[in-house]
Design an enzyme around this catalytic site. Structure first.
Site, PDB file in Angstrom:
ATOM      1  N   HIS A   1       0.750  -1.193  -0.017  1.00 21.26           N
ATOM      2  CA  HIS A   1      -0.065  -0.094   0.067  1.00 21.26           C
ATOM      3  C   HIS A   1       0.871   1.241   0.053  1.00 21.26           C
ATOM      4  O   HIS A   1       1.708   1.295   1.058  1.00 21.26           O
ATOM      5  CB  HIS A   1      -0.824   0.069   1.228  1.00 21.26           C
ATOM      6  CG  HIS A   1      -1.864  -1.008   1.227  1.00 21.26           C
ATOM      7  ND1 HIS A   1      -2.979  -1.072   0.359  1.00 21.26           N
ATOM      8  CD2 HIS A   1      -2.065  -2.133   2.129  1.00 21.26           C
ATOM      9  CE1 HIS A   1      -3.803  -2.049   0.593  1.00 21.26           C
ATOM     10  NE2 HIS A   1      -3.229  -2.883   1.713  1.00 21.26           N
TER      11      HIS A   1
ATOM     12  N   TYR B   1     -10.611   4.555   3.845  1.00 26.06           N
ATOM     13  CA  TYR B   1     -11.367   4.856   4.872  1.00 26.06           C
ATOM     14  C   TYR B   1     -12.315   5.907   4.613  1.00 26.06           C
ATOM     15  O   TYR B   1     -12.069   6.740   3.798  1.00 26.06           O
ATOM     16  CB  TYR B   1     -10.300   5.527   6.169  1.00 26.06           C
ATOM     17  CG  TYR B   1      -9.491   4.804   6.931  1.00 26.06           C
ATOM     18  CD1 TYR B   1      -8.198   4.531   6.007  1.00 26.06           C
ATOM     19  CD2 TYR B   1      -9.672   3.877   7.745  1.00 26.06           C
ATOM     20  CE1 TYR B   1      -7.296   3.826   6.466  1.00 26.06           C
ATOM     21  CE2 TYR B   1      -8.749   3.068   8.113  1.00 26.06           C
ATOM     22  CZ  TYR B   1      -7.379   2.956   7.603  1.00 26.06           C
ATOM     23  OH  TYR B   1      -6.447   2.006   8.072  1.00 26.06           O
TER      24      TYR B   1
ATOM     25  N   PRO C   1      -9.542  -1.424  15.879  1.00 27.31           N
ATOM     26  CA  PRO C   1      -8.583  -1.817  14.600  1.00 27.31           C
ATOM     27  C   PRO C   1      -8.560  -0.696  13.462  1.00 27.31           C
ATOM     28  O   PRO C   1      -7.763  -0.716  12.592  1.00 27.31           O
ATOM     29  CB  PRO C   1      -9.766  -2.632  14.040  1.00 27.31           C
ATOM     30  CG  PRO C   1     -11.157  -2.389  14.442  1.00 27.31           C
ATOM     31  CD  PRO C   1     -10.838  -1.959  16.036  1.00 27.31           C
TER      32      PRO C   1
ATOM     33  N   LYS D   1      -3.269  -1.617  14.208  1.00 26.50           N
ATOM     34  CA  LYS D   1      -2.042  -1.496  15.041  1.00 26.50           C
ATOM     35  C   LYS D   1      -1.977  -3.161  15.636  1.00 26.50           C
ATOM     36  O   LYS D   1      -0.978  -3.445  16.439  1.00 26.50           O
ATOM     37  CB  LYS D   1      -1.902  -0.471  16.030  1.00 26.50           C
ATOM     38  CG  LYS D   1      -2.033   0.570  15.456  1.00 26.50           C
ATOM     39  CD  LYS D   1      -0.391   1.016  14.714  1.00 26.50           C
ATOM     40  CE  LYS D   1      -0.149   2.090  14.003  1.00 26.50           C
ATOM     41  NZ  LYS D   1       0.844   2.141  13.145  1.00 26.50           N
TER      42      LYS D   1
ATOM     43  N   TYR E   1       1.449   5.753  11.250  1.00 25.59           N
ATOM     44  CA  TYR E   1       0.579   4.873  10.424  1.00 25.59           C
ATOM     45  C   TYR E   1       1.634   3.484  10.013  1.00 25.59           C
ATOM     46  O   TYR E   1       1.107   2.661  10.445  1.00 25.59           O
ATOM     47  CB  TYR E   1      -0.289   5.353   9.452  1.00 25.59           C
ATOM     48  CG  TYR E   1      -1.345   4.409   8.752  1.00 25.59           C
ATOM     49  CD1 TYR E   1      -1.050   3.434   7.796  1.00 25.59           C
ATOM     50  CD2 TYR E   1      -2.704   4.568   9.208  1.00 25.59           C
ATOM     51  CE1 TYR E   1      -1.879   2.730   7.416  1.00 25.59           C
ATOM     52  CE2 TYR E   1      -3.494   3.498   8.724  1.00 25.59           C
ATOM     53  CZ  TYR E   1      -3.268   2.550   7.934  1.00 25.59           C
ATOM     54  OH  TYR E   1      -4.040   1.732   7.476  1.00 25.59           O
TER      55      TYR E   1
HETATM   56  C1  PHB Z   1      -8.152  -4.994   7.485  1.00 25.27           C
HETATM   57  O1  PHB Z   1      -7.600  -5.134   5.918  1.00 25.27           O
HETATM   58  O2  PHB Z   1      -8.905  -5.748   7.907  1.00 25.27           O
HETATM   59  C2  PHB Z   1      -7.945  -3.578   7.822  1.00 25.27           C
HETATM   60  C3  PHB Z   1      -7.437  -2.396   7.235  1.00 25.27           C
HETATM   61  C4  PHB Z   1      -7.088  -1.341   7.961  1.00 25.27           C
HETATM   62  C5  PHB Z   1      -7.399  -1.071   9.061  1.00 25.27           C
HETATM   63  C6  PHB Z   1      -8.286  -1.952   9.852  1.00 25.27           C
HETATM   64  C7  PHB Z   1      -8.417  -3.412   9.214  1.00 25.27           C
HETATM   65  O3  PHB Z   1      -7.354   0.148   9.575  1.00 25.27           O
END
Ligand code: PHB
Ligand code: APR
Length: 389
Positions: A72, A200, A292, A296, A383
């Protein structure tokens, strides 16, 4: 049986510690409550800090990740239903992230344990820790109907939030810090091609997230009330709600499909201090839980285990400085991730008691993130993960 280290828990923390101790020639056994298959059936997160990527590569566990993982390069945040801010972490801090499922890491760790011939007592019950404040701790448990006792030099409590290790420390010794969030995440897996980047969304209807496991396995989430149940969420309702929380031109890029997994998880921040007591050392979810949002949880398990394996190996070389500093050192990184996860959760979710002012203030902060290199640098370095000590 006597060994040098008894590891409680065969999740990511326990099995990475096992792998690192195997590479250093430190004798150990692993004691796990459920079966190997059950551990592998758990759906967990899928974004690795670059430090985690490097750790896995350095200890010989990077090949499949490098073949099947997805790097990513950006974090994308949609807001106000029309804006999308993009943070290029490579440009900001020279580091990237890796999309690679925890389940895959767990498989890789078990395969490495098979190769090393590691003793793992799966489906163990009645696990009890004894004499942890002495130099001769032990663990008793029942496995295959047989009562077992392991005498050891150290116990590594890698048994997660609901494990036996943390609660074996006298309550008078432990300080707990906890924050529960008034919502959950409804997540699905679908065998469809994912969006090319992590996305997000802060929406007046609530949080959403678009992620992936591989090029034909997508992971999506929407914030939902804690009172909801999975039965109330048909696939059609899920996709419609996800689309309502994303900018239209982003939603139209999403290929929908039947969910092959659907679950609701609560969000919590939790830290127990200290992370060690006598010859018991806690690592991973046994000591801390993060929402989540910042991805982390797994990464903190890795950093704890990096520190703990180094400390144990040094002990057998005659040096105890890292053992003595383990808890304080691990907690510095834990609290950095806990605060960051709390901040990102507060920025991106809609709280039940939220006012129009609160929503506007969130959108203003997202607008500031869109235009400030300093703000994007701060987000990026936290991050992708701060350097290890
Ligand atoms: C996930 O791919 O499950 C995932 C990705 C980013 C996050 C939380 C979960 O901040
Ligand atoms: N005895 C032995 N094993 C136990 C006990 C017990 N009393 N209690 C729990 N366990 C096992 C669980 O069955 C689980 O397999 O300990 C393991 C702990 O694994 P995790 O909960 O995955 O915790 P950890 O290894 O620290 O990894 C943290 O996993 O749950 C995710 O979101 C979390 O990504 C984070 C990562």
């Amino acid at each position: 049986m006597h060994t040098q280290v008894a590891i409680i828990g065969a999740g990511p923390a326990g099995m990475l510690l096992s792998h690192l101790l195997n590479r250093a020639g430190v004798e150990h056994v692993v004691i796990e409550r459920v079966s190997r298959e059950y551990v592998l059936s758990r759906i967990r997160a899928g974004v690795l800090e670059w430090g985690t990527v490097e750790t896995l590569r350095e200890c010989g566990l990077g090949d499949r990740m490098d073949r099947e993982g997805h790097v990513h390069e950006t974090i994308n945040i949609a807001w106000r239903g029309e804006e999308v801010l993009t943070v290029d972490t490579g440009e900001m801090v020279g580091k990237l992230m890796m999309g690679y499922g925890q389940t895959n890491i767990q498989e890789d760790l078990y395969n490495a344990a098979d190769t090393a011939g590691t003793t793992i007592f799966f489906e163990s019950s009645d696990v009890e820790l004894h004499d942890i404040a002495t130099e001769s701790p032990s663990v008793t448990f029942i496995c295959n109907g047989v009562g077992e006792r392991i005498d050891c030099d150290f116990i590594a409590g890698c048994d997660g939030f609901h494990g036996v290790s943390r609660v074996s420390i006298p309550a008078s010794v432990t300080t707990e810090y906890e924050k529960e969030y008034p919502f959950g995440w409804l997540g699905i897996l679908s065998e469809t091609p994912p969006l090319p980047h992590l996305l997000y969304a802060n929406s007046s209807r609530g949080f959403a997230l678009c992620s992936m496991r591989n090029q034909m396995l997508s992971r999506y989430y929407v914030q939902c009330p804690l009172t909801d149940s999975v039965d109330e969420w048909s696939d059609d309702r899920f996709w419609a709600e996800l689309f309502d929380r994303l900018p239209h031109d982003m939603a139209t890029q999403i290929q929908t499909g039947p969910s092959i997994e659907k679950s609701i998880a609560p969000l919590r921040s939790y830290v127990a201090e200290p992370m060690s007591y006598g010859r018991l050392y806690l690592a991973g979810d046994a000591a801390h839980i993060v929402p989540p949002t910042g991805a982390k949880g797994l990464n903190l398990a890795v950093s704890d285990v990096r520190y703990l394996s180094r400390a144990i190996v040094d002990h057998y070389a005659g040096e105890d400085d890292y053992l003595e500093s383990y808890s304080a050192m691990a907690l510095r990184r834990v609290w950095g991730a806990v605060r960051f996860s709390w901040w990102l959760t507060s920025l991106l979710h809609r709280f039940p008691d939220q006012t129009a002012f609160d929503q506007r203030a969130q959108e203003q902060e997202l607008g500031y993130l869109s235009t400030s290199r300093a703000a994007q640098t701060a987000l990026s370095e936290q991050y992708v993960g701060l350097p290890y000590e």
